[in-house]
Motif scaffolding. Structure first.
Motif, PDB file in Angstrom:
ATOM      1  N   ALA A   2       0.818  -1.119  -0.161  1.00  0.00           N
ATOM      2  CA  ALA A   2       0.074   0.011  -0.196  1.00  0.00           C
ATOM      3  C   ALA A   2       0.796   1.305   0.000  1.00  0.00           C
ATOM      4  CB  ALA A   2      -0.864  -0.171   1.141  1.00  0.00           C
ATOM      5  N   PRO A   3       2.006   1.413   0.775  1.00  0.00           N
ATOM      6  CA  PRO A   3       2.820   2.531   0.664  1.00  0.00           C
ATOM      7  C   PRO A   3       3.397   2.694  -0.622  1.00  0.00           C
ATOM      8  CG  PRO A   3       3.288   1.433   2.794  1.00  0.00           C
ATOM      9  CD  PRO A   3       2.312   0.382   1.833  1.00  0.00           C
ATOM     10  N   LEU A   4       3.928   1.893  -1.466  1.00  0.00           N
ATOM     11  CA  LEU A   4       4.352   1.862  -2.620  1.00  0.00           C
ATOM     12  C   LEU A   4       3.315   2.452  -3.625  1.00  0.00           C
ATOM     13  CD1 LEU A   4       6.728   1.668  -4.782  1.00  0.00           C
ATOM     14  CD2 LEU A   4       5.957  -0.761  -5.051  1.00  0.00           C
ATOM     15  N   ILE A   5       1.851   1.962  -3.627  1.00  0.00           N
ATOM     16  CA  ILE A   5       0.875   2.289  -4.243  1.00  0.00           C
ATOM     17  C   ILE A   5       0.553   3.929  -4.071  1.00  0.00           C
ATOM     18  CG2 ILE A   5      -1.566   2.188  -4.792  1.00  0.00           C
ATOM     19  CD1 ILE A   5      -1.186  -0.757  -4.436  1.00  0.00           C
ATOM     20  N   PHE A  90     -10.913  11.931 -12.198  1.00  0.00           N
ATOM     21  CA  PHE A  90     -11.639  10.887 -12.629  1.00  0.00           C
ATOM     22  C   PHE A  90     -11.201   9.572 -12.853  1.00  0.00           C
ATOM     23  CE2 PHE A  90     -14.529  14.635 -13.489  1.00  0.00           C
ATOM     24  CZ  PHE A  90     -15.479  14.621 -12.408  1.00  0.00           C
ATOM     25  N   LEU A  91      -9.806   9.632 -13.283  1.00  0.00           N
ATOM     26  CA  LEU A  91      -9.038   8.388 -13.549  1.00  0.00           C
ATOM     27  C   LEU A  91      -7.866   8.055 -12.255  1.00  0.00           C
ATOM     28  CD1 LEU A  91      -8.386   8.728 -17.117  1.00  0.00           C
ATOM     29  CD2 LEU A  91     -10.056   7.187 -16.230  1.00  0.00           C
ATOM     30  N   LEU A  92      -7.314   8.938 -11.985  1.00  0.00           N
ATOM     31  CA  LEU A  92      -6.064   8.786 -11.290  1.00  0.00           C
ATOM     32  C   LEU A  92      -6.543   8.267  -9.655  1.00  0.00           C
ATOM     33  CD1 LEU A  92      -2.929   8.738 -11.289  1.00  0.00           C
ATOM     34  CD2 LEU A  92      -3.110  11.161 -10.244  1.00  0.00           C
ATOM     35  N   PHE A  93      -7.223   8.754  -8.971  1.00  0.00           N
ATOM     36  CA  PHE A  93      -7.596   8.617  -7.763  1.00  0.00           C
ATOM     37  C   PHE A  93      -8.661   7.386  -7.545  1.00  0.00           C
ATOM     38  CE2 PHE A  93      -6.887  13.277  -7.037  1.00  0.00           C
ATOM     39  CZ  PHE A  93      -5.767  13.054  -6.364  1.00  0.00           C
ATOM     40  N   PRO A  94      -9.590   7.349  -8.394  1.00  0.00           N
ATOM     41  CA  PRO A  94     -10.258   5.948  -8.520  1.00  0.00           C
ATOM     42  C   PRO A  94      -9.411   4.940  -8.883  1.00  0.00           C
ATOM     43  CG  PRO A  94     -11.857   7.590  -9.484  1.00  0.00           C
ATOM     44  CD  PRO A  94     -10.335   8.409  -9.392  1.00  0.00           C
ATOM     45  N   THR A  98      -8.951   1.491  -6.314  1.00  0.00           N
ATOM     46  CA  THR A  98      -9.280   0.152  -7.075  1.00  0.00           C
ATOM     47  C   THR A  98      -7.843  -0.762  -6.699  1.00  0.00           C
ATOM     48  OG1 THR A  98     -10.686   1.260  -8.653  1.00  0.00           O
ATOM     49  CG2 THR A  98     -10.000  -1.222  -8.964  1.00  0.00           C
ATOM     50  N   LEU A  99      -6.921  -0.126  -6.943  1.00  0.00           N
ATOM     51  CA  LEU A  99      -5.558  -1.207  -6.882  1.00  0.00           C
ATOM     52  C   LEU A  99      -5.555  -1.311  -5.295  1.00  0.00           C
ATOM     53  CD1 LEU A  99      -2.837   0.515  -9.371  1.00  0.00           C
ATOM     54  CD2 LEU A  99      -3.905  -1.832  -9.330  1.00  0.00           C
ATOM     55  N   LEU A 100      -5.781  -0.546  -4.359  1.00  0.00           N
ATOM     56  CA  LEU A 100      -5.624  -0.726  -3.156  1.00  0.00           C
ATOM     57  C   LEU A 100      -6.693  -1.904  -2.736  1.00  0.00           C
ATOM     58  CD1 LEU A 100      -5.099   3.019  -1.713  1.00  0.00           C
ATOM     59  CD2 LEU A 100      -3.560   1.060  -1.560  1.00  0.00           C
ATOM     60  N   GLY A 101      -7.741  -1.529  -3.112  1.00  0.00           N
ATOM     61  CA  GLY A 101      -8.922  -2.642  -2.784  1.00  0.00           C
ATOM     62  C   GLY A 101      -8.415  -3.980  -3.407  1.00  0.00           C
ATOM     63  N   ILE A 102      -7.858  -4.311  -4.574  1.00  0.00           N
ATOM     64  CA  ILE A 102      -7.332  -5.451  -5.203  1.00  0.00           C
ATOM     65  C   ILE A 102      -6.240  -6.174  -4.531  1.00  0.00           C
ATOM     66  CG2 ILE A 102      -6.427  -6.399  -7.045  1.00  0.00           C
ATOM     67  CD1 ILE A 102      -8.329  -4.629  -8.961  1.00  0.00           C
ATOM     68  N   LEU A 103      -5.000  -5.306  -4.223  1.00  0.00           N
ATOM     69  CA  LEU A 103      -3.981  -5.602  -3.750  1.00  0.00           C
ATOM     70  C   LEU A 103      -3.749  -5.656  -2.289  1.00  0.00           C
ATOM     71  CD1 LEU A 103      -1.517  -3.861  -6.033  1.00  0.00           C
ATOM     72  CD2 LEU A 103      -2.338  -6.238  -6.158  1.00  0.00           C
ATOM     73  N   GLY A 104      -4.737  -4.831  -1.443  1.00  0.00           N
ATOM     74  CA  GLY A 104      -4.750  -5.091  -0.079  1.00  0.00           C
ATOM     75  C   GLY A 104      -4.187  -3.916   0.469  1.00  0.00           C
TER      76      GLY A 104
END
Length: 104
Positions: A2-5, A90-94, A98-104
């Motif tokens: 998560a910190p890397l994302i 509309f792209l960057l933050f969503p 989404t990546l945080l939700g998938i990768l945890g």
């Protein structure tokens, strides 16, 4: 992970912010040159103008091919600013969420 994302999206957002400011400052300088407030014979103004033009021209050129000047006024910087803000909001933050939700 998560910190890397968060870091990657922080950098992407910062680069988009810098690009927004480059477009704004480039437009202002072009107006000041057009109204003869500042002069491109001044070396510092010339160097700044060339740098900003080199940064913004590749993004503005495709828009200028599609959008003609309206009454002699080039509105492509405004369109580019809208695109940048749209990408941020509309792209960057969503995408980050989404990546945080998938990768945890």
């Amino acid at each position: 992970m998560a910190p890397l994302i968060y870091f990657v999206f922080f950098i992407l957002n910062a680069l988009l912010e810098l690009l927004k400011w480059a477009v704004i400052i480039s437009a202002i300088i072009s107006w000041l040159v057009a109204f003869d407030v500042i002069n491109l014979r001044n070396n510092a103004v010339y160097q700044i103008s060339r740098f900003l033009d080199a940064v913004t021209r590749p993004l503005l050129a495709p828009l200028r091919r599609v959008i003609p000047p309206l009454g002699g006024v080039d509105i492509t910087p405004i369109i580019l600013l809208l695109v940048i803000v749209g990408v941020q909001n509309f792209l960057l933050f969503p995408l980050r969420n989404t990546l945080l939700g998938i990768l945890g």
